[in-house]
Structure formats: structure tokens, C-alpha cells
Write a protein that holds these residues in place. Structure first.
Motif, PDB file in Angstrom:
ATOM      1  N   ALA A 172       6.691   7.330   3.732  1.00 55.02           N
ATOM      2  CA  ALA A 172       5.981   6.939   4.194  1.00 55.02           C
ATOM      3  C   ALA A 172       4.678   8.109   3.814  1.00 55.02           C
ATOM      4  CB  ALA A 172       5.621   7.289   5.320  1.00 55.02           C
TER       5      ALA A 172
ATOM      6  N   VAL B 195      -1.726  -7.576   6.349  1.00 54.06           N
ATOM      7  CA  VAL B 195      -1.579  -6.028   5.418  1.00 54.06           C
ATOM      8  C   VAL B 195      -2.772  -4.869   5.800  1.00 54.06           C
ATOM      9  CG1 VAL B 195      -0.356  -7.033   3.936  1.00 54.06           C
ATOM     10  CG2 VAL B 195      -2.593  -6.715   3.568  1.00 54.06           C
TER      11      VAL B 195
ATOM     12  N   TYR C 252      13.744  -2.095   5.799  1.00 50.71           N
ATOM     13  CA  TYR C 252      12.624  -0.539   6.098  1.00 50.71           C
ATOM     14  C   TYR C 252      13.308  -0.332   7.142  1.00 50.71           C
ATOM     15  CZ  TYR C 252       9.390   2.173   6.460  1.00 50.71           C
ATOM     16  OH  TYR C 252       8.543   3.749   6.017  1.00 50.71           O
TER      17      TYR C 252
ATOM     18  N   GLU D 177      -1.073  -1.209   6.077  1.00 52.59           N
ATOM     19  CA  GLU D 177      -0.355  -0.592   4.586  1.00 52.59           C
ATOM     20  C   GLU D 177      -1.692  -0.431   4.358  1.00 52.59           C
ATOM     21  OE1 GLU D 177       0.530  -3.470   6.005  1.00 52.59           O
ATOM     22  OE2 GLU D 177       3.110  -3.129   5.768  1.00 52.59           O
ATOM     23  N   TYR D 178      -3.061  -1.604   4.010  1.00 52.72           N
ATOM     24  CA  TYR D 178      -4.274  -0.922   3.541  1.00 52.72           C
ATOM     25  C   TYR D 178      -4.991   0.563   4.231  1.00 52.72           C
ATOM     26  CZ  TYR D 178      -9.036  -2.061   1.791  1.00 52.72           C
ATOM     27  OH  TYR D 178     -10.345  -2.337   0.640  1.00 52.72           O
TER      28      TYR D 178
ATOM     29  N   VAL E 225      -3.606   3.095   5.218  1.00 54.79           N
ATOM     30  CA  VAL E 225      -2.695   3.645   5.504  1.00 54.79           C
ATOM     31  C   VAL E 225      -2.577   4.410   3.677  1.00 54.79           C
ATOM     32  CG1 VAL E 225      -0.086   4.978   4.975  1.00 54.79           C
ATOM     33  CG2 VAL E 225      -0.301   3.583   6.735  1.00 54.79           C
ATOM     34  N   LEU E 226      -2.977   2.922   2.800  1.00 54.36           N
ATOM     35  CA  LEU E 226      -2.808   3.662   0.751  1.00 54.36           C
ATOM     36  C   LEU E 226      -4.376   4.587   1.636  1.00 54.36           C
ATOM     37  CD1 LEU E 226      -2.181   0.721  -0.656  1.00 54.36           C
ATOM     38  CD2 LEU E 226      -0.797   2.800  -0.330  1.00 54.36           C
TER      39      LEU E 226
ATOM     40  N   SER F   7      11.134   1.879  -0.523  1.00 49.07           N
ATOM     41  CA  SER F   7       9.588   0.586  -0.349  1.00 49.07           C
ATOM     42  C   SER F   7      10.342  -0.043   0.465  1.00 49.07           C
ATOM     43  CB  SER F   7       9.865   0.475  -1.714  1.00 49.07           C
ATOM     44  OG  SER F   7      10.799  -0.266  -1.945  1.00 49.07           O
TER      45      SER F   7
ATOM     46  N   THR G 127       5.277   2.765  -1.457  1.00 52.31           N
ATOM     47  CA  THR G 127       6.526   1.989   0.106  1.00 52.31           C
ATOM     48  C   THR G 127       5.610   0.940   0.699  1.00 52.31           C
ATOM     49  OG1 THR G 127       7.359   4.470  -0.134  1.00 52.31           O
ATOM     50  CG2 THR G 127       7.140   2.400   1.995  1.00 52.31           C
ATOM     51  N   TRP G 128       3.936   1.164   0.066  1.00 47.33           N
ATOM     52  CA  TRP G 128       3.300   0.990   1.292  1.00 47.33           C
ATOM     53  C   TRP G 128       2.591  -0.452   0.027  1.00 47.33           C
ATOM     54  CZ3 TRP G 128       3.326   1.740   6.354  1.00 47.33           C
ATOM     55  CH2 TRP G 128       3.273   3.099   6.778  1.00 47.33           C
TER      56      TRP G 128
ATOM     57  N   GLU H 146       4.944  -2.910  -0.069  1.00 47.54           N
ATOM     58  CA  GLU H 146       5.203  -3.257   0.899  1.00 47.54           C
ATOM     59  C   GLU H 146       3.549  -4.884   0.991  1.00 47.54           C
ATOM     60  OE1 GLU H 146       7.589  -3.790   2.999  1.00 47.54           O
ATOM     61  OE2 GLU H 146       7.104  -4.603   4.794  1.00 47.54           O
ATOM     62  N   GLY H 147       2.515  -4.664   0.292  1.00 46.61           N
ATOM     63  CA  GLY H 147       1.665  -5.216   1.070  1.00 46.61           C
ATOM     64  C   GLY H 147       1.469  -6.104  -0.434  1.00 46.61           C
TER      65      GLY H 147
END
Lengths: 390, 392
Positions: free
Chosen positions: A328, A352, A316, A355-356, A358-359, A310, A333-334, A337-338
Motif C-alpha cells: 500500500a 478508481v 491481491y 486508488e486515485y 490514495v496516490l 501490485s 501498487t495503486w 491497479e488503476g
């Protein structure tokens, strides 16, 4: 056409409702879904609750024995981060203390320490630090640097005879600087590590719980998992975790007074894809769990790996590319971070958004892998059964 | 029992266990694949040792030759990488919130003019301590840099006043600290973390495997057969069963040590034997702890839960990241009863500080006691194995 849609919906609702019984009738699942996220944050928070390390022990070997050297020692002892535990006659004695771990640092003041200062040459002191615990080293380094610089300034100003205080100040310090530590002002260890741990704990509890349920179902040969079943089950877990998220990500940081700057509704919005992707990730990993108890062997060790991936303990950008790619693919990890950015650094959901999104991407990805993987699994077990039947 | 009988019983169980271990993929996964994967993972992840080229930003409101010179000096630091310039505080703060930079330096308007007029212009720097390691490194570099910049000005003034160059350094910093980080002068995080993390992972895996292999005997109702293979002698049964695992895990431990001290060339001041002995005792101690847990909690799921808790919390309680001395006394006590803690102290004294074995005697003995801990409780285990009751 419409009736098929309705019956699907009814299926989903029925599975959703039935899954609560599965969850609450299995002590193991209750333990993972409820007791684990309830207890672990409190346990970790109390371990790290002292936040900062005070009084790192030092032994002094003062060969100078002058007013200046004693003044130096007094100031080191008075600093909050360090403490002088012993004055030793020689280095051998001090080494003995380090080996017994009574002190973890030795300050050696040379015999000509004061003489050199009077002569106007540089007069170094020597410090030996044990390196098994880095926070102690950090304390020693910071305190010694501050104190010797301060004393240096005082010695320097003594030379400026007849100058006013301001003149001395300007002469010795023409560019004053100040530093501001943002977001974690006490530089506390818990405030740094806990937000990340909280997110990891949520993810791991989801993975373990789902692994246990699926492992049990595999043992009973109930491994087919269609789309509506998956959605129904996941809705059940998601609804449970809405409550758990409130406790872990909102109440726990509040209880222990961690930095909490984010807008809590935005954080909740952010957790939606995090929870969903973790749930589907759990369903995907559960493909490798063929027995209730093997979930421990498959999942538990990953906590450490996910924590490092993470990027909270190790920056990172300095992680090798291979591990960045692996990282990733992990929701935490996301999520970490978020959550840290929003909760601790007061970022908005817009900040963010990467990240949002990607999730959400991971949610879709793992939904697909869970469905396909289970289809493959049931096909291969069917074949196996047929072979056995023959 | 005669000695031939003992050997026969041991061989039976040993042989039986090896067949069990190779028959299931989960054992190969936890005993061989996961340890090797974790070793490679942590060693490659931290291979940089000390992070360098961390992103920081500068807000230069003066943009004079002096302020640009200051910025240029910053780029000379290995740890820093000036990636961007921002016009104002808000922009820089937002970049920090987006996670693009770890810190920034702010140079005020009229910096140069104020400096030459002796009006003491202030430099401010902001670091993000949410990320511990980058935060600390950037803080250190920025402090050094600004102190040195101050020094340059003082030096100019003193030269003008007719002081000699050689006296000036002494005036700027009369008492320098000559820092000696023992055993790890590079402040290499890989040395610091991997020496504790890799055994920590091993501890977790050994605990889980020991419990899983004993517990599944009850689950699949094979525990009576297991006891029979050892002629109903519980001591021989447990010894024969765990010996193959001891051998495999010790081999993994040796691999770990050779990766640390051979391949990566981490400091090993004591020579090979003290650490090899420590590793062997460590493997035995963790197995002992596992058997002990199962004697007290002969349920597969409960004992695995407790073991996971112990194994994961060990990383925190051992006190190499946050020192045990700074924890509350309850946790300090708890820390003292973990095998990993004793292994860590042996490592710190032997490999890192090169002390004589005498100073680590207590920790070697502690590990040995762990290995022998389950002996008085074995009758409990025997009863559980004979009853053969599985609770899901």
C-alpha cells in the motif's frame, strides 16, 4: 510578505530550469529518464508478442491401437494448443523424450481403451504433464478436457437410435453454457502482463534517475534539499514524464494492439498523482543512495518485488497482510491497479477514485518524508564534518 | 611465481577484499539483507500455493429452487467464494471494473421452467482474464460446475428411463482424463515460481555486486593497489577478490535451497548433491559473466546498466512463465545464453522430474563455461585497472 512569496516562486522556476541542464548533461540520467522507458517497453512487448502458446508438444503411447484411440490422437494433434510430436512404443521411450524436453506431456491410452467404451463402462486415458512451465499444463488440461467431452457426447448420442438431432442435443446437453472472456478475449500473456509492466517501468525509471542525481549530489556534498528546491526539481521531472507517459501508456499499447478501452484523458488525469508520488518516493529512497552507482544495487531488484506487490500476478486478496501494508505504500501498487482497470477493463476515473485518492495521499506522505529525511541527512553529515574537523 | 608466492598473493587480495566488504553498508545490504528479504518475501507471499476463495458473483434472474441449488453447488468449490448477488449484468460488470469480483455467472429468467420443458436454458459466465491466475481458476471451476449440472439432469432422465446407476456415469463421461501433473500434483504456484524466482534474484544481485566491487576500485583509484596486492597477477587478483563474494553468495544459495527443499518441502527428486553442485556452478557462472561484461565494458555505469538489463530480462527470457519455445527465435537464442536458463533446466530435470544426471550434462557444462568465460579477456581488464580511468 508578498515579495518573499515572489522570490520563492522565482527560486522554484530557476531550479526547475536549471534541473533540465542537470538531467541532460548527465548521460546516466538521460539513460534512465529517456532511454529506459523508451526501450524496455519495446523489448518486453517483443518478448511476449506471440501472446499465446501454441503446439505444446505431446508424445503418445497408444496401447490400444484402435480406430477410437487414433481418432482421439488425431483430434488432439489438430487442436491449436497441442501437437503430437511422437508416437512411442512404450512408456520408457516417452519418458526419454520428456527428459530430453522434446515433449512435455505423455498421453497413455490403455490397451483396453476401446473395449471398455464398447462395453459401456468408463474408459479413462492417462496423461502425464511436466510441471516446469504452467502455460503448457494449462494447454494440455484445456484441450484434453474439451476433446474428451466432445467425443464422449458423440459416443453417447450413438446410443440414442432413431432420435432427431435436436432430441440428441437436448438429451446430452440439457443446460448448454457459454463463457465470455472479458477485457482480454484472446487470453494473451502480453495483454495480461504488459499493462502492469509498463506502469512499473515508469516508476522504476523515475526511482533510478532520481537516485542517480541525488547520489551524485551526495558525493559532492550537495545534499541539502529545501522545499522550493524539491518542488523545482520535481516540476522538471514531471514535465519530462508527461511526454514519456504519452509514449509508454498510450503509444506502446497502441503499437502492440493491447486492449485499450479507457478514456485517455481520464487516464492522464489518473497518472498525475502517480507520477508525483513516484517522484517524491524516489526522493525518499534516494536518501539511501550515497553514491551514483549504488543506485543500481538499491533500486533494481525492487522491480520484481513491486510487480508482485501490485497483485497482478498473484490475486491481491490472497497476499498476506504484512505485504499488503508494504504494498500500500508503493505508488506502483495503486498505479498498476488503476491503470489496468481503466485501460483494460474500461473503468472510469470515478470507479478508481479510491486508488486515485490514495496516490494523492502518498504524494503528500513522500513529500514530507523527502523534506524531513533530507533535513536529517544534512544535519547528521554536518555533525560528522564537525567531528572530523575536531 | 612460486606456490608460496601465489598463496601469499591470494591471501593478500582475499584479506583486502573482506575488509572492503565489511567496511561498506551497501555490500552487506546487497549480499545478505536483500537475498534473505527476497527469499522470505516470495515464500510468504505465495504460501497459499493455489489461490482459493476468489470472489465471484451470481446474477440469478430465476430464483427458483433449481437455480438456487446451482448457486449452492458453486459455494462448495474451494476456489470460489460467492460474495454478492447482482440484479443485472450492468451492476455485475461495474463491480468487476471496480475490481470487487473476478467473474460472474448469469442464470436466465425461467431457467427452471425451460429446463423441465427441455427448452435448453443457457447459462453464461463471464471471467476477467486481465488477471491471469484467478481468471483461469474461475473459468475451470465454472465449466466443471455447469457441465456437472447438465450431468445431473441427464442422469435424472436416464434413471427415469430405467437405466442403471452404474451405467449412467459411463454414459455421461465415457472418456475421463486421468491427469498426472508430475512433481507438482497440487499445482502449487509457490513451487512453480519460487524455484525460478529466488535464483533469478540471486543472479541479479551477484551480477551487480561483482561489477560494483570491481568498478569502484577504478572509481576510487584503488585498482593499482589491488593489482599490487596480487603481485600484479590479474588472475590471482580477480580470484582473490571474488572468492569472498563466492563464499557469501554460495552460502545464500544454500540458504535458498534449504528454504525451498527443506523448510518448504518442495519436490526434490534428485537428492541434495545435483542441486548443490548446480547452485555452486550457477554462482560461479554469474560471477564469470559479470567479469566478462566488465572486461568488455570497463565503465562502472555502462556495465551496471547492461547487467541490470540482463538480470531483469532473465526473469522473462528464461521461459518459465512464458515458454521460450513460443518466443521469437531471436529471444530463444538469447534465452539459451543466460545462466539462469541453464539453472532452470537443471532444476526442471533434476529436482522436479528426477531424471538421471546424464540429461542435464549440457547445462552443467554450460554453467562451467560461463565461469571460465572471462579468462581469455583478463588482459583487457588488467589494462583498464592499470589505466584507472573513471567515467561518471
Amino acid at each position: 510578505m508578498k515579495s518573499i512569496g515572489l522570490s520563492k516562486l522565482r527560486n522554484i522556476l530557476y531550479i526547475w530550469y536549471r534541473e533540465y541542464r542537470v538531467v541532460f548533461h548527465d548521460t546516466g540520467v538521460v539513460l534512465f529518464f529517456i532511454a529506459l522507458p523508451l526501450a524496455y517497453p519495446l523489448l518486453y512487448a517483443s518478448i511476449y508478442n506471440p501472446e499465446v502458446v501454441r503446439d505444446s508438444p505431446i508424445a503418445v503411447v497408444d496401447n490400444s491401437r484402435t480406430m477410437t484411440s487414433r481418432e482421439l490422437c488425431r483430434r488432439i494433434d489438430a487442436a491449436p494448443e497441442t501437437k503430437i510430436v511422437s508416437y512411442c512404443a512404450n512408456m520408457e521411450e516417452a519418458k526419454e523424450l520428456i527428459h530430453r524436453r522434446i515433449c512435455l506431456g505423455i498421453l497413455e491410452i490403455p490397451h483396453d481403451f476401446n473395449k471398455k467404451i464398447m462395453r459401456g463402462t468408463q474408459s479413462p486415458v492417462i496423461f502425464y504433464s511436466d510441471m516446469s512451465i504452467l502455460l503448457n499444463y494449462k494447454n494440455y488440461l484445456a484441450t484434453l478436457t474439451d476433446i474428451t467431452l466432445d467425443m464422449g457426447k458423440e459416443l453417447q448420442s450413438r446410443k440414442l437410435v432413431g432420435a432427431t438431432r435436436e432430441q440428441t442435443d437436448i438429451a446430452t446437453n440439457p443446460i448448454p453454457h457459454y463463457s465470455i472472456v472479458l477485457y482480454n478475449p484472446t487470453e494473451g500473456f502480453a495483454s495480461f502482463l504488459m499493462p502492469a509492466l509498463l506502469v512499473i517501468i515508469i516508476q522504476q525509471s523515475i526511482l533510478l534517475g532520481i537516485g542517480l542525481i541525488r547520489g551524485e549530489e551526495y558525493e559532492r556534498h550537495l545534499h541539502s534539499l529545501r522545499g522550493d528546491t524539491l518542488i523545482g526539481k520535481s516540476l522538471c521531472y514531471y514535465s519530462l514524464y508527461l511526454v514519456i507517459i504519452l509514449y509508454v501508456l498510450y503509444i506502446v499499447p497502441r503499437l502492440f494492439d493491447y486492449p485499450q478501452w479507457g478514456n485517455r484523458w481520464e487516464i492522464f488525469t489518473f497518472t498525475t498523482p502517480f507520477l508525483l508520488s513516484s517522484i517524491f518516493f524516489g526522493h525518499t529512497l534516494a536518501l539511501f543512495v550515497r553514491e551514483r552507482e549504488s543506485v543500481f544495487l538499491v533500486i533494481v531488484f525492487t522491480s520484481m518485488i513491486f510487480l508482485f506487490l501490485s497483485g497482478v500476478t498473484w490475486p491481491y486478496d490472497r497476499i498476506p497482510l504484512v505485504w499488503k501494508i508494504v504494498g500500500a505504500l508503493i505508488p506502483s501498487t495503486w498505479g498498476v491497479e488503476g491503470f489496468i482497470r481503466m485501460n483494460t477493463d474500461a473503468a472510469t476515473l470515478y470507479d478508481v477514485r479510491g486508488e486515485y485518492l490514495v496516490l494523492w495521499g502518498l504524494t503528500i506522505l513522500y513529500f514530507g518524508t523527502a523534506i524531513l529525511g533530507n533535513k536529517w541527512l544534512s544535519l547528521s553529515t554536518q555533525k560528522q564534518l564537525q567531528n572530523e574537523a575536531r | 611465481m612460486k606456490s608460496a608466492g601465489i598463496i601469499n598473493a591470494l591471501w593478500n587480495t582475499f584479506h583486502r577484499e573482506i575488509r572492503r566488504l565489511v567496511s561498506r553498508r551497501i555490500y552487506i545490504f546487497t549480499m545478505i539483507i536483500v537475498p534473505i528479504f527476497s527469499f522470505v518475501f516470495f515464500l510468504t507471499l505465495l504460501r497459499d500455493g493455489l489461490p482459493h476463495r476468489l470472489s465471484v458473483a451470481v446474477i440469478d434472474n430465476d430464483y427458483s429452487s433449481t437455480s438456487r441449488e446451482l448457486t449452492r453447488q458453486l459455494t462448495a468449490y474451494n476456489t470460489l467464494d460467492i460474495t454478492t448477488r447482482y440484479r443485472n449484468f450492468t451492476e455485475a460488470r461495474q463491480a468487476m471494473q471496480r475490481g470487487e469480483i473476478f467473474g460472474f455467472l448469469s442464470i436466465p429468467d425461467d431457467f427452471e421452467a425451460d429446463l423441465f420443458a427441455e427448452r435448453q436454458p443457457q447459462i453464461a459466465y463471464f471471467t476477467n482474464e486481465t488477471y491471469f491466475i484467478p481468471g483461469a481458476l474461475i473459468y475451470k471451476s465454472l465449466t466443471t460446475m455447469t457441465t456437472l449440472a447438465s450431468g445431473v439432469v441427464v442422469k435424472q432422465n436416464l434413471l427415469v428411463q430405467g437405466e442403471y446407476d452404474r451405467d449412467i456415469t459411463a454414459q455421461l463421461q465415457p472418456i475421463p482424463v486421468d491427469m498426472h501433473p508430475l512433481g507438482n500434483p497440487w499445482i502449487n504456484y509457490s513451487i512453480y515460481l519460487n524455484n525460478n524466482f529466488l535464483p533469478g534474484i540471486l543472479e541479479l544481485l551477484i551480477l551487480l555486486t561483482t561489477l560494483f566491487s570491481i568498478g569502484t576500485e577504478i572509481k576510487y583509484s584503488t585498482s593499482r593497489e589491488w593489482l599490487l596486492s596480487a603481485h600484479n597477477n590479474i588472475l590471482l587478483a580477480i580470484a582473490g577478490k571474488l572468492l569472498p563474494q563466492t563464499i557469501i553468495f554460495f552460502a545464500m544459495g544454500c540458504l535458498c535451497l534449504s528454504l525451498l527443499y527443506g523448510y518448504s518441502d518442495f519436490p526434490l527428486l534428485c537428492g541434495a548433491w545435483p542441486m548443490l553442485t548446480a547452485m555452486l556452478l550457477f554462482v560461479l557462472a554469474v560471477q564469470g559473466l559479470g567479469v566478462f561484461l566488465f572486461c568488455l565494458l570497463p565503465s562502472l555505469r555502462v556495465s551496471l546498466s547492461v547487467a541490470s538489463l540482463l538480470g531483469v530480462v532473465s526473469f522473462s527470457l528464461t521461459g518459465f512463465s512464458f515458454p521460450a519455445e513460443a518466443m521469437y527465435s531471436t529471444f530463444r537464442l538469447w534465452s539459451d545464453i543466460l545462466p539462469l536458463r541453464h539453472y532452470f533446466l537443471i532444476y526442471a530435470e533434476q529436482a522436479l522430474n528426477g531424471a538421471s544426471l546424464f540429461y542435464s550434462r549440457i547445462h552443467y557444462i554450460a554453467l562451467l563455461i560461463y565461469a571460465l568465460l572471462p579468462l581469455p579477456f583478463l588482459p583487457l581488464l588488467k589494462r583498464a585497472l592499470q589505466q584507472q580511468v573513471y567515467l561518471p
